[in-house]
Design a protein around this motif. Sequence first.
Motif, PDB file in Angstrom:
ATOM      1  N   MET A  50      17.109   1.414   3.430  1.00 54.29           N
ATOM      2  CA  MET A  50      15.788   1.004   3.878  1.00 54.29           C
ATOM      3  C   MET A  50      14.707   1.284   2.830  1.00 54.29           C
ATOM      4  N   ASN A  51      15.106   1.905   1.722  1.00 52.19           N
ATOM      5  CA  ASN A  51      14.128   2.133   0.652  1.00 52.19           C
ATOM      6  C   ASN A  51      13.572   0.821   0.118  1.00 52.19           C
ATOM      7  N   ARG A  52      14.429  -0.222   0.073  1.00 53.18           N
ATOM      8  CA  ARG A  52      13.964  -1.523  -0.423  1.00 53.18           C
ATOM      9  C   ARG A  52      12.915  -2.115   0.508  1.00 53.18           C
ATOM     10  N   LEU A  53      13.077  -1.891   1.802  1.00 55.05           N
ATOM     11  CA  LEU A  53      12.072  -2.348   2.761  1.00 55.05           C
ATOM     12  C   LEU A  53      10.752  -1.636   2.501  1.00 55.05           C
ATOM     13  N   ARG A  54      10.817  -0.340   2.308  1.00 55.32           N
ATOM     14  CA  ARG A  54       9.591   0.429   2.062  1.00 55.32           C
ATOM     15  C   ARG A  54       8.905  -0.038   0.780  1.00 55.32           C
ATOM     16  N   GLU A  55       9.686  -0.233  -0.278  1.00 56.82           N
ATOM     17  CA  GLU A  55       9.110  -0.714  -1.540  1.00 56.82           C
ATOM     18  C   GLU A  55       8.435  -2.065  -1.348  1.00 56.82           C
ATOM     19  N   HIS A  56       9.072  -2.921  -0.563  1.00 58.59           N
ATOM     20  CA  HIS A  56       8.515  -4.251  -0.314  1.00 58.59           C
ATOM     21  C   HIS A  56       7.167  -4.153   0.409  1.00 58.59           C
ATOM     22  N   ILE A  57       7.110  -3.349   1.434  1.00 61.88           N
ATOM     23  CA  ILE A  57       5.865  -3.184   2.191  1.00 61.88           C
ATOM     24  C   ILE A  57       4.802  -2.520   1.328  1.00 61.88           C
ATOM     25  N   GLU A  58       5.204  -1.489   0.589  1.00 60.61           N
ATOM     26  CA  GLU A  58       4.228  -0.728  -0.191  1.00 60.61           C
ATOM     27  C   GLU A  58       3.737  -1.466  -1.434  1.00 60.61           C
ATOM     28  N   ALA A  59       4.330  -2.593  -1.749  1.00 59.89           N
ATOM     29  CA  ALA A  59       3.761  -3.440  -2.804  1.00 59.89           C
ATOM     30  C   ALA A  59       2.421  -4.015  -2.336  1.00 59.89           C
ATOM     31  N   ILE A  60       2.205  -4.004  -1.024  1.00 52.54           N
ATOM     32  CA  ILE A  60       0.954  -4.513  -0.451  1.00 52.54           C
ATOM     33  C   ILE A  60       0.116  -3.397   0.155  1.00 52.54           C
ATOM     34  N   THR A  61       0.761  -2.502   0.886  1.00 55.43           N
ATOM     35  CA  THR A  61       0.003  -1.439   1.556  1.00 55.43           C
ATOM     36  C   THR A  61       0.823  -0.151   1.601  1.00 55.43           C
ATOM     37  N   PRO A  62       0.234   0.973   1.208  1.00 54.70           N
ATOM     38  CA  PRO A  62       0.988   2.234   1.232  1.00 54.70           C
ATOM     39  C   PRO A  62       1.222   2.718   2.663  1.00 54.70           C
ATOM     40  N   LEU A  63       2.344   3.408   2.844  1.00 51.07           N
ATOM     41  CA  LEU A  63       2.675   4.002   4.139  1.00 51.07           C
ATOM     42  C   LEU A  63       2.974   5.482   3.951  1.00 51.07           C
ATOM     43  N   THR A  64       2.589   6.283   4.924  1.00 54.32           N
ATOM     44  CA  THR A  64       3.008   7.681   4.914  1.00 54.32           C
ATOM     45  C   THR A  64       4.478   7.723   5.321  1.00 54.32           C
ATOM     46  N   ASP A  65       5.130   8.850   5.093  1.00 54.12           N
ATOM     47  CA  ASP A  65       6.525   8.995   5.517  1.00 54.12           C
ATOM     48  C   ASP A  65       6.648   8.797   7.025  1.00 54.12           C
ATOM     49  N   GLU A  66       5.716   9.335   7.758  1.00 56.15           N
ATOM     50  CA  GLU A  66       5.733   9.208   9.220  1.00 56.15           C
ATOM     51  C   GLU A  66       5.577   7.744   9.644  1.00 56.15           C
ATOM     52  N   GLU A  67       4.665   7.032   8.996  1.00 56.98           N
ATOM     53  CA  GLU A  67       4.478   5.615   9.322  1.00 56.98           C
ATOM     54  C   GLU A  67       5.738   4.814   9.019  1.00 56.98           C
ATOM     55  N   PHE A  68       6.350   5.087   7.859  1.00 59.67           N
ATOM     56  CA  PHE A  68       7.548   4.325   7.523  1.00 59.67           C
ATOM     57  C   PHE A  68       8.693   4.638   8.480  1.00 59.67           C
ATOM     58  N   GLU A  69       8.825   5.880   8.898  1.00 61.00           N
ATOM     59  CA  GLU A  69       9.867   6.225   9.874  1.00 61.00           C
ATOM     60  C   GLU A  69       9.696   5.392  11.141  1.00 61.00           C
ATOM     61  N   TYR A  70       8.459   5.189  11.547  1.00 58.16           N
ATOM     62  CA  TYR A  70       8.181   4.360  12.720  1.00 58.16           C
ATOM     63  C   TYR A  70       8.486   2.887  12.425  1.00 58.16           C
ATOM     64  N   VAL A  71       8.017   2.387  11.293  1.00 55.95           N
ATOM     65  CA  VAL A  71       8.205   0.980  10.922  1.00 55.95           C
ATOM     66  C   VAL A  71       9.684   0.621  10.879  1.00 55.95           C
ATOM     67  N   LYS A  72      10.486   1.448  10.257  1.00 58.71           N
ATOM     68  CA  LYS A  72      11.890   1.076  10.056  1.00 58.71           C
ATOM     69  C   LYS A  72      12.681   0.998  11.355  1.00 58.71           C
ATOM     70  N   THR A  73      12.167   1.583  12.432  1.00 56.90           N
ATOM     71  CA  THR A  73      12.876   1.485  13.714  1.00 56.90           C
ATOM     72  C   THR A  73      12.867   0.059  14.261  1.00 56.90           C
ATOM     73  N   PHE A  74      12.004  -0.787  13.740  1.00 53.56           N
ATOM     74  CA  PHE A  74      11.903  -2.165  14.215  1.00 53.56           C
ATOM     75  C   PHE A  74      12.817  -3.127  13.452  1.00 53.56           C
ATOM     76  N   PHE A  75      13.390  -2.668  12.359  1.00 53.62           N
ATOM     77  CA  PHE A  75      14.204  -3.521  11.496  1.00 53.62           C
ATOM     78  C   PHE A  75      15.683  -3.179  11.628  1.00 53.62           C
ATOM     79  N   THR A  76      16.516  -4.207  11.523  1.00 59.74           N
ATOM     80  CA  THR A  76      17.965  -4.026  11.563  1.00 59.74           C
ATOM     81  C   THR A  76      18.560  -4.565  10.272  1.00 59.74           C
TER      82      THR A  76
END
Length: 190
Positions: free
Chosen positions: A1-27
Motif C-alpha cells: 500500500m506504499n504505492r497508494l500512499r505515494e500516489h495520493i501524497e503526490a497531490i496532498t500529504p497525509l499523516t500516518d493516522e490518515e493513511f491508515e484510515y484511507v487504506k481501509t477503503f482500498f482492496t
Amino acid sequence: MNRLREHIEAITPLTDEEFEYVKTFFTLRKVRKNQFLIHDGDEVKYEFLVLDGIYKVYYIDENGKEHILQFAKKNWWMSDYIGFFKQQNSKMFIECLKEGEVVSLTLEGRNKLAADLHKMDHFFRIKLTNGYIALQQRIMMLLSGTPQQRYEEFVRLYPDLISEVPKKYVAEYLGVSRETLSRLYSNTNK
C-alpha cells in the motif's frame, strides 16, 4: 500500500493516522494478462488505481467493432465511469494487457473518504479534473487531428506504450488501420 500512499501524497500529504484510515477503503488485487476487471453488462462496483501493468478500457459497438477509450498504466485511474457514478451496468470492458496490480475503491468508499477527509476530497477533485482535461484533449485530437498528428501526440504523451501495447490496439485507439499505423511509424522514424 506504499504505492497508494505515494500516489495520493503526490497531490496532498497525509499523516500516518490518515493513511491508515484511507487504506481501509482500498482492496489490492493481482491481475493476470487477459483477465477482465469489468465486462459489458456487469454491475460497476469499483474504480481502479493501477499500481502495475497495462490495461485497456474499451467498448464494442452494435456492429461488433472494438473502440478503445483508454489505456491505463501505473498511477492511472480507470473504470466505466458512467456505470460507476450512475450505478448502472457497464457498457465497457477493462482488460489486462500486461500482468499487474490494482487497488479498487467503491463509490460508497470514495464518497465516505471525501466526506471524512477534506484532503481526500481535494485529491479526488484534482484527479477528476485532470481526467476530464485529458478526455477533452483526446476528443479534440480525434475530431480535428490528422492521423499523423494523432500518432505524434500519442508518442509524445505515452512514449513507453508505443512499444508495450500491441500495434493493433494502438491503431484502434488512434482510429486508424494497422497499415496506416505502420506508415505513420515509418514516416516518424526516418
